[in-house]
Design a protein around this motif. Structure first.
Motif: not given
Length: 155
Positions: A1-5, A108-111
């Motif tokens: 996923m790109p940073d903005a996403a 948790p965080p989504p990333y």
């Protein structure tokens, strides 16, 4: 996923916290989880891991209803499906837990994963969730498959 996403996903998920800024700080620290209240933006249906993974596989094969955010707790061996909040909803079954308004969920965080919590399908920030009807059907099919696969007990 790109940073903005990723940022959009973080903002969407953190919005469920009573203090979104504190939530994001918790995600940046150890163990990297935040307790978020269910019932405002989403509810979570938690099922035993084997049932949940099989249901998720069934959902993947149903293109009109793409699966929504799905979390696995590898220590508790449970899969959590994020659904639209529904105070009238009643989910009944062996080992099924339904977190709605008044319930708190460790997230948790989504990333990335955090400890035993890992996103199988992270939120994308659009607010897309599992369809309750599609999930119910997938769980029924998965339960039927597990019943067929269960070892028979002879008397």
């Amino acid at each position: 996923m790109p940073d903005a996403a990723w940022r959009q996903a973080v903002e969407w998920l953190a919005a469920a916290a009573s203090d979104p800024r504190a939530c994001k700080r918790e995600w940046d620290q150890e163990p990297g989880t935040a307790l978020l209240e269910a019932g405002r933006f989403w509810d979570v249906l938690s099922v035993p891991e084997q049932l949940g993974l099989l249901a998720l596989d069934i959902l993947w094969h149903d293109p009109p209803h793409a699966p929504g955010p799905t979390l696995v707790d590898t220590a508790a061996r449970r899969v959590g499906f994020f659904l639209a909040p529904d105070p009238e909803s009643r989910w009944v079954g062996s080992g099924i837990r339904y977190a709605c308004k008044g319930s708190w969920v460790a997230v948790p965080p989504p990333y990335r994963s955090a400890g035993f919590l890992e996103w199988l399908i992270p939120p994308d920030g659009t607010g897309e969730l599992h369809s309750a009807a599609s999930l119910e059907l997938a769980l029924q099919q998965a339960n039927g498959t597990l019943a067929v696969l269960a070892p028979s007990r002879e008397c």
